[in-house]
Motif scaffolding. Sequence first.
Motif, PDB file in Angstrom:
ATOM      1  N   SER A 498     -12.356 -67.049  -7.838  1.00  0.00           N
ATOM      2  CA  SER A 498     -12.215 -65.807  -8.586  1.00  0.00           C
ATOM      3  C   SER A 498     -13.584 -65.257  -8.942  1.00  0.00           C
ATOM      4  O   SER A 498     -14.556 -66.008  -9.053  1.00  0.00           O
ATOM      5  N   VAL A 499     -13.635 -63.930  -9.089  1.00  0.00           N
ATOM      6  CA  VAL A 499     -14.824 -63.264  -9.618  1.00  0.00           C
ATOM      7  C   VAL A 499     -14.321 -62.324 -10.701  1.00  0.00           C
ATOM      8  O   VAL A 499     -13.882 -61.202 -10.425  1.00  0.00           O
ATOM      9  N   THR A 500     -14.315 -62.809 -11.923  1.00  0.00           N
ATOM     10  CA  THR A 500     -13.829 -62.024 -13.057  1.00  0.00           C
ATOM     11  C   THR A 500     -14.878 -60.991 -13.440  1.00  0.00           C
ATOM     12  O   THR A 500     -16.072 -61.274 -13.438  1.00  0.00           O
ATOM     13  N   GLY A 501     -14.391 -59.781 -13.764  1.00  0.00           N
ATOM     14  CA  GLY A 501     -15.305 -58.693 -14.062  1.00  0.00           C
ATOM     15  C   GLY A 501     -15.601 -57.862 -12.839  1.00  0.00           C
ATOM     16  O   GLY A 501     -16.463 -56.977 -12.858  1.00  0.00           O
ATOM     17  N   ALA A 502     -14.882 -58.133 -11.759  1.00  0.00           N
ATOM     18  CA  ALA A 502     -15.059 -57.391 -10.515  1.00  0.00           C
ATOM     19  C   ALA A 502     -13.698 -57.181  -9.877  1.00  0.00           C
ATOM     20  O   ALA A 502     -12.763 -57.949 -10.090  1.00  0.00           O
ATOM     21  N   THR A 511     -18.421 -54.634  -8.970  1.00  0.00           N
ATOM     22  CA  THR A 511     -18.632 -54.821 -10.400  1.00  0.00           C
ATOM     23  C   THR A 511     -19.687 -53.843 -10.885  1.00  0.00           C
ATOM     24  O   THR A 511     -20.482 -53.312 -10.080  1.00  0.00           O
ATOM     25  N   LYS A 512     -19.716 -53.615 -12.200  1.00  0.00           N
ATOM     26  CA  LYS A 512     -20.799 -52.812 -12.761  1.00  0.00           C
ATOM     27  C   LYS A 512     -22.067 -53.646 -12.882  1.00  0.00           C
ATOM     28  O   LYS A 512     -23.161 -53.170 -12.606  1.00  0.00           O
ATOM     29  N   SER A 513     -21.902 -54.920 -13.311  1.00  0.00           N
ATOM     30  CA  SER A 513     -23.080 -55.774 -13.434  1.00  0.00           C
ATOM     31  C   SER A 513     -22.712 -57.225 -13.723  1.00  0.00           C
ATOM     32  O   SER A 513     -23.074 -58.132 -12.988  1.00  0.00           O
ATOM     33  N   ALA A 514     -21.962 -57.479 -14.809  1.00  0.00           N
ATOM     34  CA  ALA A 514     -21.686 -58.842 -15.263  1.00  0.00           C
ATOM     35  C   ALA A 514     -20.429 -59.386 -14.596  1.00  0.00           C
ATOM     36  O   ALA A 514     -19.389 -58.714 -14.561  1.00  0.00           O
ATOM     37  N   VAL A 515     -20.519 -60.603 -14.081  1.00  0.00           N
ATOM     38  CA  VAL A 515     -19.370 -61.262 -13.458  1.00  0.00           C
ATOM     39  C   VAL A 515     -19.306 -62.706 -13.939  1.00  0.00           C
ATOM     40  O   VAL A 515     -20.310 -63.303 -14.334  1.00  0.00           O
ATOM     41  N   THR A 516     -18.096 -63.265 -13.894  1.00  0.00           N
ATOM     42  CA  THR A 516     -17.888 -64.694 -14.103  1.00  0.00           C
ATOM     43  C   THR A 516     -17.224 -65.238 -12.852  1.00  0.00           C
ATOM     44  O   THR A 516     -16.128 -64.803 -12.480  1.00  0.00           O
ATOM     45  N   VAL A 517     -17.890 -66.164 -12.196  1.00  0.00           N
ATOM     46  CA  VAL A 517     -17.413 -66.720 -10.933  1.00  0.00           C
ATOM     47  C   VAL A 517     -16.696 -68.042 -11.203  1.00  0.00           C
ATOM     48  O   VAL A 517     -17.231 -68.916 -11.898  1.00  0.00           O
ATOM     49  N   GLY A 518     -15.488 -68.183 -10.683  1.00  0.00           N
ATOM     50  CA  GLY A 518     -14.730 -69.430 -10.803  1.00  0.00           C
ATOM     51  C   GLY A 518     -14.579 -70.085  -9.447  1.00  0.00           C
ATOM     52  O   GLY A 518     -14.498 -69.403  -8.418  1.00  0.00           O
ATOM     53  N   GLU A 583     -22.352 -51.577  -8.814  1.00  0.00           N
ATOM     54  CA  GLU A 583     -22.572 -50.131  -8.787  1.00  0.00           C
ATOM     55  C   GLU A 583     -22.016 -49.504 -10.053  1.00  0.00           C
ATOM     56  O   GLU A 583     -21.076 -50.020 -10.656  1.00  0.00           O
ATOM     57  N   LYS A 584     -22.619 -48.381 -10.464  1.00  0.00           N
ATOM     58  CA  LYS A 584     -22.262 -47.759 -11.730  1.00  0.00           C
ATOM     59  C   LYS A 584     -21.904 -46.283 -11.583  1.00  0.00           C
ATOM     60  O   LYS A 584     -21.933 -45.530 -12.553  1.00  0.00           O
ATOM     61  N   THR A 585     -21.544 -45.852 -10.384  1.00  0.00           N
ATOM     62  CA  THR A 585     -21.138 -44.466 -10.169  1.00  0.00           C
ATOM     63  C   THR A 585     -19.678 -44.297 -10.558  1.00  0.00           C
ATOM     64  O   THR A 585     -18.802 -44.990 -10.039  1.00  0.00           O
ATOM     65  N   LEU A 660     -13.106 -50.090  -8.658  1.00  0.00           N
ATOM     66  CA  LEU A 660     -13.050 -51.551  -8.672  1.00  0.00           C
ATOM     67  C   LEU A 660     -14.190 -52.177  -9.458  1.00  0.00           C
ATOM     68  O   LEU A 660     -14.079 -53.304  -9.925  1.00  0.00           O
ATOM     69  N   ALA A 661     -15.257 -51.435  -9.618  1.00  0.00           N
ATOM     70  CA  ALA A 661     -16.373 -51.975 -10.390  1.00  0.00           C
ATOM     71  C   ALA A 661     -16.132 -51.890 -11.888  1.00  0.00           C
ATOM     72  O   ALA A 661     -16.833 -52.531 -12.668  1.00  0.00           O
ATOM     73  N   GLY A 662     -15.138 -51.061 -12.291  1.00  0.00           N
ATOM     74  CA  GLY A 662     -14.882 -50.884 -13.710  1.00  0.00           C
ATOM     75  C   GLY A 662     -15.430 -49.592 -14.264  1.00  0.00           C
ATOM     76  O   GLY A 662     -15.303 -49.320 -15.462  1.00  0.00           O
ATOM     77  N   ASN A 663     -16.031 -48.753 -13.425  1.00  0.00           N
ATOM     78  CA  ASN A 663     -16.481 -47.438 -13.859  1.00  0.00           C
ATOM     79  C   ASN A 663     -15.263 -46.532 -14.036  1.00  0.00           C
ATOM     80  O   ASN A 663     -14.266 -46.662 -13.308  1.00  0.00           O
ATOM     81  N   THR A 664     -15.351 -45.582 -14.982  1.00  0.00           N
ATOM     82  CA  THR A 664     -14.185 -44.753 -15.300  1.00  0.00           C
ATOM     83  C   THR A 664     -14.561 -43.276 -15.414  1.00  0.00           C
ATOM     84  O   THR A 664     -15.735 -42.913 -15.604  1.00  0.00           O
TER      85      THR A 664
END
Length: 792
Positions: A498-502, A511-518, A583-585, A660-664
């Motif tokens: 898993s890659v949480t935050g993405a 993702t925008k920047s921060a991820v937690t990899v499982g 990415e942050k677009t 998918l990166a979380g940008n809105t």
Amino acid sequence: MRAKHGTAPKRRLLSNRRARVTAAVAASAVAGVLIFEGVTGNSSVDSEATSVPPKTDVRSTSLELGEGGTSAVLGRRDTAAFSMLGITWTDPAARVTGAVEVRTRSAATGKWTAWTPLETDRDGRTEAGRSGTRGSTEPLWVGPSNGVEARINAGGRISTKLPAGLRLDTVDPGRGTVSTTLSAARAAEAPRAATASDLLAEPAAYAADLPAEDPPATDPADPTGPAAPETTDPAAPDEGTTPAEPTPPAPESPAPTTGQPTAPATPTPSAPTASAPATTLPPAPSSSVPKPPITSRAGWGADESMSPEAPEYLDGVKAVFVHHTAGNSAYTCAESPAIVRSLYAYHVKSEGWKDIGYNFLVDKCGTVFEGRKGGVDRPVLGAHTYGFNRESAGIAVIGTYTDATAPAAVTTAVARVAAWKLGQYKGDPAGTTTLTAGASGKNYFGKAFTAGVKYPFNQISGHRDGFNTQCPGTALYGQLGTVRALAAGPVTGLAIKSVTGAGLSGSTYYTKSAVTVGWSASTPNVFISKYELLVDGKSVATTASTTTSASATLALGTHKVQVRATHQSGRTTTSAAATVVAEKTAPTFPTKPNLALRTGTVNTTAVPLTLKWKAADTAVLKEVRLTAPVAKTYGPATTSASHTAKSGAATTWSMKAYDLAGNTATASVAGTPVIMQETAATKTGTWTTKSSTSYLGGKSYSSSKKNAALSWTFTGRSVALVASRASGSGQVYVYVDGKKVSTVDLKSSTTKYRDALWTKSWSSSAKHTVKIVVVATSGRPTVTADGIVYLK
């Protein structure tokens, strides 16, 4: 000559024994032998008993030979309590062919078991060169029992006679509990020198077990065989001074490199000779891998008075042999200490060995027990693999694993012990080594060994690799590859889960920047030293083996994310890479949300609407959420949805797009649906008022006259005609702002009220007029109008 009844012979036996022990004390004092309190010779104790160990008893009963000496029986009988049994005979080199079977009576239920075979591929010479050892079957754990019956059939061949001195030995492991928790103070205790009281101390129960008469000159079960009388002759060999197997002559040629044995120039192995125990404790080398938890001898309740002889040590450990104890695998793990005590008693009192033969034992729950005393972290000479004891350690799995495979807890525990022990001597659990045969013979696969010759072995081998036995069982033998892989590494089955935050699209995360990899691995975490999270090949986080996730902050761009696992052996494994784009677009709304009236049943609280929009993203759009006036979530490809709104209520419809990166991105539209009933229309021609609770406002206009008309003027951006419909309903012409735009048929196979059946929308709000004209359709001229709805 047999003595009369009395106490003098017993006292003489005690005196003889004590004289022998006194000599051993003197010899050990001169040699500097060390005795450790609690666990002899163990400087790294993991558990201890807090009270006197349970008393273990062994009782022997001779078997009756049949005519011709090819069969033997022990009739069904009541016995004192026991939980393990086996059959032994005088000559340790003799083998029993044919079937050896026993049946027992449960002390709990009183029921007799079916006949159970005993394994006979055991060699009593495993403790080679030792005076008084006996041949034997493998012992069988039967649980608490109080009755027994035995039978032996050599196979019906007249020439195959059974060995002399056959007897059944039953073992009672004793009662009581032992502790498996070691206090810090006890672990820190230092060794002390042996004293006479250490070796002379004998439990009172031992004296009670001695015979009331002098021992016979011969073994009563074997009139032709030699006896093993007690003696005070100082020249008599002490059992503790004999080697565990014959010391082989050195071969004249170097070890073979092709896997084939090298024949010695003079293939005449030396006879067993006495070898004094080490005068000082050998070093306890540190291992390259962590030490597993081990229950000490005191922890399983070893009665150290049963084996007072000092341990003997090797120069090192080059290989580990895996065994199974045979017998019953249906024990509970709570019984394991009692089973180990019983094996200890069987090896010492039934087979005449100096101590339990195995260096370590493992139960089916994965608990590891210290076997032969001398220190688990030292190279103790065991008695487990005839011919190859002097360069190896033995690990026995409690139970039978011929058909059934061992549980993962077992393979894990065996691998941990083997890796730790080999790691003390720079061994490789996946590697090979050469061992010098200490005796001639052959293994299970027919390979012959000659004493004094070096032979190649896996550093983790099965008993059958060095001796002609089924041990450690076909199933467990087949698992030795797994044991080696666990012990040697590297870590297997490592994968990012898993890659949480993405968000994931195909094989790429955004993702925008921060991820937690499982992640996960199939190798048990006890073999793993650490995990590392890698970003573009560089370690950005390190975790313990019990932690399977880590966080990272990524710079904008595309990255390769991996996990690296380090096995306790030092070998590393790196997972397949996951592609993560930071990415942050923000997403966009190329088509802003808008509202329009739609067809459907109209109520004052629920006017049918259609909400439309279009969202997009430069990377990957994930979803669009409606956040007000209700909460709904739509997939990235959805661009419209049906809703309802309350008439006369101004409502804002708010939407939020996510990539998918979380940008809105957000957008909204407001609208108010308004109902204009038929009474608000300008009418021409003949119209009749009809009343019903099914109509809007309880009334409607009905007409069958051609060219009768109703018109409504409003300011809005969407409109819908509301009417009642039935199978006899007619048609109307619809005009918008003076232009005919449609012919609407009100006919319906089912009756419908307040039905919005025609709509029209504009891009913006404006003033409009809608007029309907009765067509007076032939055979069904009547129309019933209920008004219009417009959206402002």
